[in-house]
Write an enzyme that holds these catalytic residues in place. Structure first.
Site, PDB file in Angstrom:
ATOM      1  CB  THR A  26      -0.878  -0.063   1.124  1.00 49.44           C
ATOM      2  OG1 THR A  26      -1.557   1.275   1.498  1.00 49.44           O
ATOM      3  CG2 THR A  26      -0.315  -0.264   2.621  1.00 49.44           C
ATOM      4  CG  ASP A  27      -1.016   5.113  -1.217  1.00 45.92           C
ATOM      5  OD1 ASP A  27      -1.612   4.645  -0.194  1.00 45.92           O
ATOM      6  OD2 ASP A  27      -1.523   6.049  -1.670  1.00 45.92           O
ATOM      7  CD  GLU A  28      -3.270   3.897   4.372  1.00 46.06           C
ATOM      8  OE1 GLU A  28      -3.014   3.561   5.743  1.00 46.06           O
ATOM      9  OE2 GLU A  28      -4.417   4.066   4.029  1.00 46.06           O
TER      10      GLU A  28
ATOM     11  CE1 TYR B  26      -3.473  -2.367   5.574  1.00 45.78           C
ATOM     12  CE2 TYR B  26      -3.349  -0.068   5.268  1.00 45.78           C
ATOM     13  CZ  TYR B  26      -3.398  -1.024   4.584  1.00 45.78           C
ATOM     14  OH  TYR B  26      -3.376  -1.496   3.589  1.00 45.78           O
TER      15      TYR B  26
ATOM     16  CE  LYS C 173      -0.583  -4.673   2.746  1.00 49.55           C
ATOM     17  NZ  LYS C 173      -0.844  -5.814   2.192  1.00 49.55           N
TER      18      LYS C 173
HETATM   19  O1  DAU Z   1      -3.774   4.280   0.337  1.00 44.11           O
HETATM   20  C1  DAU Z   1      -4.242   2.962   0.277  1.00 44.11           C
HETATM   21  C2  DAU Z   1      -4.952   2.405   1.489  1.00 44.11           C
HETATM   22  O2  DAU Z   1      -6.529   3.122   1.232  1.00 44.11           O
HETATM   23  C3  DAU Z   1      -5.132   1.108   1.653  1.00 44.11           C
HETATM   24  O3  DAU Z   1      -4.055   0.256   1.792  1.00 44.11           O
HETATM   25  C4  DAU Z   1      -6.009   0.664   2.737  1.00 44.11           C
HETATM   26  O4  DAU Z   1      -6.540  -0.699   2.798  1.00 44.11           O
HETATM   27  C5  DAU Z   1      -7.419   1.470   2.227  1.00 44.11           C
HETATM   28  O5  DAU Z   1      -8.442   1.163   3.637  1.00 44.11           O
HETATM   29  C6  DAU Z   1      -7.543   2.871   2.255  1.00 44.11           C
HETATM   30  O6  DAU Z   1      -6.952   3.499   3.422  1.00 44.11           O
HETATM   31  P1  DAU Z   1      -7.596   4.898   3.840  1.00 44.11           P
HETATM   32  O7  DAU Z   1      -7.477   4.978   5.300  1.00 44.11           O
HETATM   33  O8  DAU Z   1      -7.155   6.139   3.047  1.00 44.11           O
HETATM   34  O9  DAU Z   1      -9.195   4.613   3.317  1.00 44.11           O
HETATM   35  P2  DAU Z   1     -10.511   4.811   4.118  1.00 44.11           P
HETATM   36  O10 DAU Z   1     -11.430   4.418   3.067  1.00 44.11           O
HETATM   37  O11 DAU Z   1     -10.523   4.189   5.511  1.00 44.11           O
HETATM   38  O12 DAU Z   1     -10.550   6.337   4.395  1.00 44.11           O
HETATM   39  C7  DAU Z   1     -10.474   7.347   3.178  1.00 44.11           C
HETATM   40  C8  DAU Z   1     -10.456   8.749   3.738  1.00 44.11           C
HETATM   41  O13 DAU Z   1     -11.685   9.104   4.267  1.00 44.11           O
HETATM   42  C9  DAU Z   1      -9.429   8.708   4.886  1.00 44.11           C
HETATM   43  O14 DAU Z   1      -8.608  10.208   4.997  1.00 44.11           O
HETATM   44  C10 DAU Z   1     -10.172   8.786   6.162  1.00 44.11           C
HETATM   45  C11 DAU Z   1     -11.488   9.186   5.520  1.00 44.11           C
HETATM   46  N1  DAU Z   1     -12.726   8.740   6.081  1.00 44.11           N
HETATM   47  C12 DAU Z   1     -12.807   7.528   6.039  1.00 44.11           C
HETATM   48  C13 DAU Z   1     -13.990   6.792   6.747  1.00 44.11           C
HETATM   49  C14 DAU Z   1     -14.225   5.415   6.911  1.00 44.11           C
HETATM   50  C15 DAU Z   1     -13.953   9.498   6.909  1.00 44.11           C
HETATM   51  O15 DAU Z   1     -13.565  11.019   6.893  1.00 44.11           O
HETATM   52  N2  DAU Z   1     -14.917   8.967   7.341  1.00 44.11           N
HETATM   53  C16 DAU Z   1     -14.956   7.543   7.477  1.00 44.11           C
HETATM   54  O16 DAU Z   1     -16.080   7.068   8.275  1.00 44.11           O
END
Ligand code: DAU
Length: 345
Positions: A124-126, A148, A152
């Site tokens: 992942t880019d994270e 996480y 990774k």
């Molecule tokens: O960058 C790659 C990564 O992208 C993957 O390695 C991860 O598995 C994947 O979960 C994703 O990580 P993020 O933490 O960026 O994805 P997430 O969908 O959880 O959140 C995207 C953005 O939205 C992040 O800045 C957090 C925000 N968010 C997320 C959720 C679930 C909110 O504002 N509200 C929320 O309820």
């Protein structure tokens, strides 16, 4: 080629398996532990296909892996099995270390012992951590900041060490935020889409100005396949969609596509240690001959339509284990949250 794909009942994994079997004509043994986000209904279109074999099991189960590699005369492995959700890693970090580090270690060691031709680790880019400005390149130091991304990074570095140490042909991909059909609704896009369909609040963390690079799942899978067959052993390849957006802008697009009110967007307590931005430089993978084809606006619109048409798929999930998680993750946040327009003023 006979390929073992792990995590093939999950979001990216199931798209990848379908692509490898139906479009590219490979034989796939699909190993998935069917934890909370693994879903056999993601595999309906290929469950009876002659070139697809599903096996229920864990990448950390050494005797099982040894048996599968031998029994199916596997030639290469793509490891897409992982615990992937940052918020869950904050609630239960141990599960991430077990699967993403220890599980990867078991899998790659068996692959090496079996003398396979190649092994691709989906990372992942994270792992680069928070990137305030510029773009991460593959030679940048890793600075993961959540359980996480740290887990990774552990699996990613462990895989790369097998090239340095044993000359075992390993490649690592570091993909950006992936979206599309079949994504478990804990993630930002499917959570916001399905909540908006039900006119439930959309919990936007903090000021919503965090930036992510959005990558369509089709593009992510075509990149994984490209690297698996064309990549150089021991190399890392960033994968990004080139679609950098603030979270608030994505939330606004979602409500607009659905014809819902912007007032559904609530500003809620931020994620602990929330990274503001990720951005990857993909020129290395472009030089290898890959480029993304799905424009974000089109991909997001098609994704929204998929969730509209497949209510059974996500309602089944949302009425199960997910409810307890949602309660724990969001109840208090939403009680304290305010409509986003009030925050903006
Ligand atoms: O960058 C790659 C990564 O992208 C993957 O390695 C991860 O598995 C994947 O979960 C994703 O990580 P993020 O933490 O960026 O994805 P997430 O969908 O959880 O959140 C995207 C953005 O939205 C992040 O800045 C957090 C925000 N968010 C997320 C959720 C679930 C909110 O504002 N509200 C929320 O309820």
């Amino acid at each position: 080629m006979r390929i073992l794909v792990t995590g093939g009942a999950g979001f990216i994994g199931s798209h990848l398996v379908r692509r490898l079997v139906l479009e590219s004509g490979h034989e796939v043994v699909n190993l998935d532990a069917l934890k909370y986000s693994g879903n056999l209904s993601n595999l309906k279109t290929i469950e009876a296909h002659a070139r697809h074999t599903f096996v229920h099991g864990d990448i950390g189960d050494q005797p099982l892996i040894e048996h599968l590699l031998r029994e199916h005369r596997i030639e290469g492995v793509i490891n897409a099995a992982a615990e992937t959700h940052v918020d869950r890693s904050i609630l239960d970090p141990g599960a991430f270390a077990r699967t993403d580090v220890v599980g990867t270690g078991v899998l790659i060691e068996e692959a090496r012992r079996a003398g396979l031709q190649r092994f691709l680790q989906v990372s992942t880019d994270e792992v680069y951590g928070n990137v305030e400005t510029g773009m991460s390149t593959e030679t940048d130091c890793l600075a993961p900041r959540s359980p996480y991304s740290a887990s990774k990074a552990g699996g990613d570095l462990l895989a790369l060490s097998y090239w340095t140490t044993y000359r075992f042909r390993v490649m690592v991909t570091r993909g950006s935020n992936t979206y599309g059909p079949n994504q478990y609704p804990e993630k930002f896009v499917p959570l916001f889409v399905t909540n908006a369909i039900d006119e439930q609040p959309l919990p936007l963390y903090g000021d919503g100005r965090q930036r992510r690079d959005w990558l369509a799942v089709e593009d992510h899978c075509s990149a994984i396949e490209h690297v698996f067959f064309q990549g150089e052993p021991g190399q890392i390849y960033n994968i990004g969609g080139g679609n950098e957006w603030e979270n608030i802008a994505v939330a606004e697009q979602i409500v607009r596509h659905l014809g819902k009110s912007r007032d559904l967007i609530r500003s809620v307590q931020d994620r602990l240690g929330h990274d503001r931005r990720y951005a990857v430089d993909c020129s290395k993978l472009r030089r290898l001959g890959w480029s993304p084809v799905v424009p974000f606006e089109e991909g997001l619109c098609a994704t929204v339509q998929w969730y509209q048409k497949h209510e059974d798929w996500w309602r089944t999930i949302k009425s199960g284990e997910f409810r307890q998680y949602y309660e724990q993750q969001y109840r208090q946040r939403l009680q304290e949250g305010v409509t986003e327009t009030r925050v903006k003023g």
